[in-house]
Design an enzyme around this catalytic site. Structure first.
Site, PDB file in Angstrom:
ATOM      1  N   SER A   1       0.839  -1.195   0.000  1.00  0.00           N
ATOM      2  CA  SER A   1       0.000   0.000   0.000  1.00  0.00           C
ATOM      3  C   SER A   1       0.877   1.250   0.000  1.00  0.00           C
ATOM      4  O   SER A   1       2.082   1.189  -0.279  1.00  0.00           O
ATOM      5  CB  SER A   1      -0.936  -0.020   1.206  1.00  0.00           C
ATOM      6  OG  SER A   1      -1.859   1.057   1.144  1.00  0.00           O
TER       7      SER A   1
ATOM      8  N   LYS B   1      -0.207   7.509   0.663  1.00  0.00           N
ATOM      9  CA  LYS B   1      -1.230   8.327   0.009  1.00  0.00           C
ATOM     10  C   LYS B   1      -2.638   7.776   0.249  1.00  0.00           C
ATOM     11  O   LYS B   1      -3.628   8.424  -0.091  1.00  0.00           O
ATOM     12  CB  LYS B   1      -0.929   8.432  -1.480  1.00  0.00           C
ATOM     13  CG  LYS B   1       0.332   9.234  -1.763  1.00  0.00           C
ATOM     14  CD  LYS B   1       0.689   9.239  -3.234  1.00  0.00           C
ATOM     15  CE  LYS B   1       1.902  10.124  -3.485  1.00  0.00           C
ATOM     16  NZ  LYS B   1       3.107   9.676  -2.765  1.00  0.00           N
TER      17      LYS B   1
END
Length: 631
Positions: free
Chosen positions: A409, A412
C-alpha cells in the site's frame, strides 16, 4: 640474467632465509643476555655455545608453529606481535624444561632465561616494525599522493590510515577531525586529531589538504547531511566509506571509498529484522510477486531468493522489465526455480491459469498504478487496475490454495486527495475486512522509495545532467522517503509477523522537504546553490503538501519489530463493502469520471477532491514536472 636467477632463488628459498635470519637474531639475543648477566665479562663460553643450538631449534619450532616464517613483514600488525609473544613464551618454557630436567644442567644462569626472552621478543618484533616502516616510507610519494583529512577518528579511520600507507595507495592522511572531546590532540597511528568537524575550514588553511574522506560508516542521515554541508562550506571535495553493514565483515580499503550519494543523506541506520522468522515463512515455498519488474517488485524478488524459496514466480505486464529482471536474478537463484510470466493482473482468465499451474503459497501484490497526476486523468484505469484487479486476484488466490497474501500500500491512502491514494485505501479496506477463508491477508503501508520509477529523484537527477532548472511543485512540499532495500526488508518482516487483516505501517522517520533534497543533489553533483536554478511550478491535481502515515482514528500499536507499527481502525462490513465494490464496478460503465469519484467517496469518506471534478470527464489537464515522491 644473474639478477633474475638471484630473485628466483630468493623467492624459492624465502622460508629458509627467513628462518636463518631469525635464528641469527635469537643467537644475538642469547649472546646479549649472557653478556648482560656477567656484566660483559663472559664466563662459561662452552655452556653458552653448547646450549645455543638447543635454544635456536626450540625457538624456530615455536615460531613456525605460530606461522611467523612467512616473511611478509611489511604487513605485520598487532596479531603478529601477539603471536611473537606466544612463540617466545612457549619456547622459553620448553627450553627451561629441557635444560633443567632433560639435559640436567643445573648451573645454567636463571636470569638468562628471562633476559634472552625479552631481547628475542624485542628483536623479532623490531625487525618487523622496521621492515614495515621502510616499505611504507620507500613507496610513499608525496608529490603524487592526495593529501586528505579524515572526518572521524575511529576504527574506519584507523584502517584508512593503514591502507593509505600501502604502496601506490594514492593517499596521504594529514590529520583527523572528530567531535569527541576526549580524542582531541591525540594521535591515531601517528596521525593527529586536529580538531572538531566544525573546524574543518580552519584546519584546511593550515594543512592544505586536497580532499576530505568521511570515515564514519555508522553515521546517520542527519550526521551525513551535516558533514556534507560543512565540506561544501569549506569548498573541498569529499568522499565516504561504505555503510557499516557493508564493511563489517572486512577492513576498509581505499578502493572502497566512493562518492556520497543521496541515500547516505537520508539514513544509514542498519535495519534489524528477524531473518529466521522470514526464512521459516518462505523457505521451500512457492512465492508469486506481481509487478515484479518494478522498483519494489524487483527488490522483493532479489531479497526473497535469499530465504530459499522452492520456486519464485515473477509476474509483470512489462516484457522488457521482466527480461532485465531475469538477467539479474539468474545470477542469484540460490537453488530456487525461477519462473517469468508476462501477464496483466486485470486479465482474470490468464491469472487463473497461472495460479492453477503453479499454486503459489505466498503472494506479494506490488502491481499497481502509482503516478498521482497520471491517474487523476485516468480514473477508470486506476480503479480497474488497483481495486478490481485486487478483488479478482484475492478470489483466485484463495481458490488456488494460497496461504498468505501481502498488499503493498501507500501513505497516500491516508486522507487521500487523489484517485491513486483513494484506490489504495480501498485495497486496504478489502484486505483488512475480507474473511480469511484459509488465506492470511496483510497490507503494508509506507511512503516514497528513493529512486523508484515514480520518484522525484530520478527526474531531478536527469534535469541536473541536462543542465536544466530543477522543477519542484512547492517550496514547502514534504515527503517520507526510504531506501528500496530497507523498505523491502521491512515488508518481508511485516509479512512474517502480520496477522490476518493487519495494516502494518513502516517507520519512515521524519518527512523530508523536497527543496532540501534538491539542494543536496546540487551539492553532491559538485555545484553550489547559486549555480542551478530551482523553479516552483505549483501543486498539481491530487497533490498534498504533506503526506501522513496514520488516520486520526487509527490506534497505533507496537509489534515485535521496532520499525513496524500495527494500526487498529474501524473495519468495513464485508457484505456491505462487496455491495459498494459492485456499485463501483457498475459506475465505470457510465461516461465520465465523476460517478466513479462519487462512489469512491462513499467507500472512503476521507477522500477529498476539488469541486471542478464534479461532473468532469475522464481527462483533466496537468503539468508533468518533477513531483515530490512517488507520484
Amino acid at each position: 640474467m644473474r639478477k633474475v636467477n638471484a630473485i628466483e632463488f630468493l623467492q624459492k628459498h624465502r622460508s629458509w632465509l627467513v628462518a636463518a635470519f631469525q635464528a641469527f637474531l635469537i643467537f644475538c639475543s642469547f649472546l646479549g643476555a649472557w653478556l648482560l648477566r656477567f656484566e660483559f665479562r663472559p664466563q662459561d663460553i662452552s655452556l653458552l655455545l653448547s646450549t645455543a643450538p638447543i635454544l635456536i631449534a626450540v625457538r624456530l619450532v615455536a615460531i613456525a608453529y605460530f606461522r611467523l616464517l612467512h616473511g611478509w613483514w611489511r604487513y605485520s600488525g598487532v596479531s603478529d606481535a601477539l603471536n611473537i609473544a606466544k612463540a617466545i613464551a612457549t619456547g622459553s618454557v620448553v627450553f627451561w624444561v629441557f635444560i633443567r630436567y632433560i639435559v640436567g644442567i643445573t648451573a645454567f644462569p636463571r636470569s638468562v632465561f628471562m633476559l634472552e626472552a625479552l631481547l628475542s621478543m624485542g628483536l623479532l618484533a623490531g625487525v618487523r616494525l622496521l621492515s614495515r616502516a621502510l616499505a611504507e616510507g620507500l613507496h610513499e610519494d608525496a608529490m603524487q599522493s592526495r593529501r586528505v583529512i579524515l572526518i572521524g577518528a575511529g576504527f574506519a579511520a584507523q584502517q584508512i590510515i593503514r591502507e593509505s600507507r600501502r604502496p601506490n595507495s594514492g593517499y596521504s592522511v594529514v590529520g583527523c577531525l572528530d567531535d569527541d572531546p576526549s580524542k582531541l590532540r591525540l594521535k591515531l597511528d601517528g596521525i593527529p586529531v586536529l580538531g572538531t568537524v566544525d573546524q574543518l575550514r580552519y584546519v584546511l588553511e593550515r594543512s592544505h589538504a586536497d580532499e576530505v574522506l568521511i570515515s564514519v560508516p555508522s553515521a546517520t542521515g542527519l550526521q551525513m547531511r551535516r558533514f556534507v554541508e560543512i565540506c561544501n562550506l569549506a569548498k573541498i571535495n569529499f568522499r565516504t566509506v561504505p555503510a557499516l553493514k557493508d564493511i563489517i565483515a572486512g577492513q576498509v580499503a581505499v578502493s572502497q571509498l566512493r562518492e556520497v550519494n543521496l541515500e547516505d543523506l537520508l539514513g544509514r541506520e542498519p535495519i534489524q529484522i528477524d531473518l529466521e522468522a522470514v526464512r521459516r515463512e518462505i523457505r521451500s515455498r512457492t512465492v508469486l510477486v506481481t509487478g515484479a519488474a518494478g522498483s519494489i517488485g524487483s527488490e522483493l524478488c532479489r531479497q526473497i531468493l535469499d530465504y530459499g524459496p522452492a520456486r519464485l514466480i515473477c509476474l509483470d505486464q512489462s516484457e522488457t522489465g521482466l527480461f532485465f529482471l531475469r538477467l539479474n536474478l539468474m545470477q542469484h537463484k540460490n537453488g530456487a526455480q525461477l519462473v517469468f510470466r508476462v501477464a496483466d493482473v486485470c486479465d482474470a482468465e490468464r491469472v487463473r491459469c497461472l495460479l492453477s499451474e503453479f499454486a503459489p503459497e505466498i503472494i506479494f501484490h506490488a502491481a499497481a498504478y502509482k503516478h498521482v497526476p497520471m491517474m487523476e486523468s485516468n480514473v477508470q484505469e486506476a480503479v480497474k487496475n488497483n481495486v478490481l484487479a485486487l478483488v479478482g486476484l484475492l478470489d483466485l488466490a484463495a481458490a488456488s490454495g494460497c496461504k498468505s497474501f501481502v498488499l503493498i500500500s501507500s501513505d497516500k491512502a491516508v486522507n487521500p486527495t487523489n484517485v491513486m491514494g483513494a484506490t489504495k485505501r480501498i485495497c486496504e479496506l478489502i484486505t483488512s475486512s475480507r474473511p480469511p477463508n484459509g488465506m492470511r491477508c496483510v497490507s503494508v503501508r509506507f511512503g516514497n522509495v528513493l529512486g523508484s520509477s515514480g520518484s522525484v529523484i530520478p527526474v531531478l537527477k536527469q534535469q541536473l545532467r541536462n543542465h536544466e532548472p530543477l522543477t519542484i511543485t512547492h517550496p514547502d512540499i514534504r515527503r517520507f522517503f526510504m531506501i528500496t532495500p530497507e523498505a523491502v526488508a521491512l515488508v518481508l518482516q511485516a509479512f512474517a509477523i502480520g496477522e490476518h487483516g493487519d495494516i502494518l505501517v513502516l517507520d519512515m522517520g521524519e518527512s523530508v522537504r523536497i527543496l532540501d533534497l534538491a539542494r543536496s543533489l546540487i551539492r553532491l553533483s559538485g555545484k553550489f546553490d547559486h549555480d542551478v536554478e530551482i523553479q516552483f511550478t505549483g501543486l498539481r491535481d491530487g497533490e498534498k503538501l504533506q503526506e501522513e502515515l496514520f488516520y486520526p482514528h487509527e490506534k497505533v500499536l507496537a509489534t515485535s519489530c521496532d520499525k513496524i507499527k500495527r494500526t487498529s481502525g474501524t473495519l468495513k462490513d464485508w457484505s456491505g463493502l462487496c455491495r459498494q465494490l459492485e456499485e463501483l464496478r457498475a459506475s465505470m460503465s457510465i461516461d465520465g469520471a465523476a460517478p466513479i469519484r462519487a462512489k469512491i467517496k462513499e467507500i472512503v469518506p476521507e477522500y477529498s477532491f476539488p469541486d471542478h471534478f464534479q461532473g468532469a470527464s475522464g481527462t483533466t489537464t496537468s503539468h508533468f514536472h518533477a513531483v515530490a515522491g512517488r507520484d
